[in-house]
Design a protein around this motif. Structure first.
Motif, mmCIF file in Angstrom:
data_model
loop_
_atom_site.group_PDB
_atom_site.id
_atom_site.type_symbol
_atom_site.label_atom_id
_atom_site.label_comp_id
_atom_site.label_asym_id
_atom_site.label_seq_id
_atom_site.Cartn_x
_atom_site.Cartn_y
_atom_site.Cartn_z
ATOM 1 N N ALA A 12 0.867 -1.182 -0.091
ATOM 2 C CA ALA A 12 -0.144 0.192 0.046
ATOM 3 C C ALA A 12 0.880 1.231 -0.086
ATOM 4 O O ALA A 12 0.452 2.261 -0.524
ATOM 5 N N SER A 13 1.965 1.253 0.738
ATOM 6 C CA SER A 13 2.769 2.322 0.672
ATOM 7 C C SER A 13 4.496 1.797 1.037
ATOM 8 O O SER A 13 4.487 0.935 1.473
ATOM 9 N N LYS A 14 5.135 2.884 0.488
ATOM 10 C CA LYS A 14 6.682 2.867 0.646
ATOM 11 C C LYS A 14 7.325 3.985 1.237
ATOM 12 O O LYS A 14 6.948 5.230 0.812
ATOM 13 N N ASN A 15 7.906 3.864 2.445
ATOM 14 C CA ASN A 15 8.056 4.957 3.168
ATOM 15 C C ASN A 15 7.374 6.052 3.322
ATOM 16 O O ASN A 15 7.476 7.374 2.870
ATOM 17 N N ARG A 16 5.943 5.793 3.656
ATOM 18 C CA ARG A 16 4.964 6.745 4.001
ATOM 19 C C ARG A 16 4.577 7.477 2.681
ATOM 20 O O ARG A 16 3.553 8.339 3.095
ATOM 21 N N SER A 17 4.841 7.098 1.511
ATOM 22 C CA SER A 17 4.138 7.489 0.225
ATOM 23 C C SER A 17 3.342 6.350 -0.013
ATOM 24 O O SER A 17 3.841 5.310 -0.553
ATOM 25 N N THR A 18 1.853 6.800 -0.233
ATOM 26 C CA THR A 18 1.012 5.690 -0.645
ATOM 27 C C THR A 18 0.913 5.565 -1.937
ATOM 28 O O THR A 18 0.876 6.663 -2.901
ATOM 29 N N TYR A 19 0.672 4.448 -2.444
ATOM 30 C CA TYR A 19 0.290 3.895 -3.853
ATOM 31 C C TYR A 19 -1.155 4.170 -4.289
ATOM 32 O O TYR A 19 -1.801 3.958 -3.267
ATOM 33 N N GLU A 20 -1.487 4.899 -5.073
ATOM 34 C CA GLU A 20 -2.724 4.835 -5.725
ATOM 35 C C GLU A 20 -3.518 3.857 -5.828
ATOM 36 O O GLU A 20 -4.644 3.458 -5.402
ATOM 37 N N PRO A 22 -2.560 -0.029 -4.856
ATOM 38 C CA PRO A 22 -1.624 -1.186 -4.394
ATOM 39 C C PRO A 22 -0.945 -2.131 -5.228
ATOM 40 O O PRO A 22 -1.733 -2.560 -6.343
ATOM 41 N N TYR A 36 7.251 -0.054 4.814
ATOM 42 C CA TYR A 36 6.313 -0.531 3.886
ATOM 43 C C TYR A 36 5.231 -0.815 4.544
ATOM 44 O O TYR A 36 5.288 -1.323 5.775
ATOM 45 N N THR A 37 3.909 -0.698 4.054
ATOM 46 C CA THR A 37 2.594 -0.888 4.572
ATOM 47 C C THR A 37 2.134 -1.954 3.578
ATOM 48 O O THR A 37 2.058 -1.541 2.567
#
Length: 54
Positions: A12-20, A22, A36-37
């Motif tokens: 869903a995210s890398k280094n608190r930057s969310t992917y539009e 996943p 990563y989330t």
């Protein structure tokens, strides 16, 4: 490296930057200082291995 045997998960995210949208993976390389989330549903019956490979 994070590896969930016989399962897939969404990043869903890398280094608190969310992917539009996943990204679907079964393996990600987690380097020192990275975060990563992931979304993961343990729906594949049986006992499976979760581990980190160095």
């Amino acid at each position: 490296m994070l590896h969930l045997h016989r399962h897939r998960f969404q990043v869903a995210s890398k280094n608190r930057s969310t992917y539009e949208n996943p990204i679907v993976k079964d393996l990600i390389h987690v380097k020192p200082g990275r975060e990563y989330t992931i979304y993961f549903k343990a729906n594949n019956k049986g006992e499976w291995l979760f581990h980190c490979q160095l």
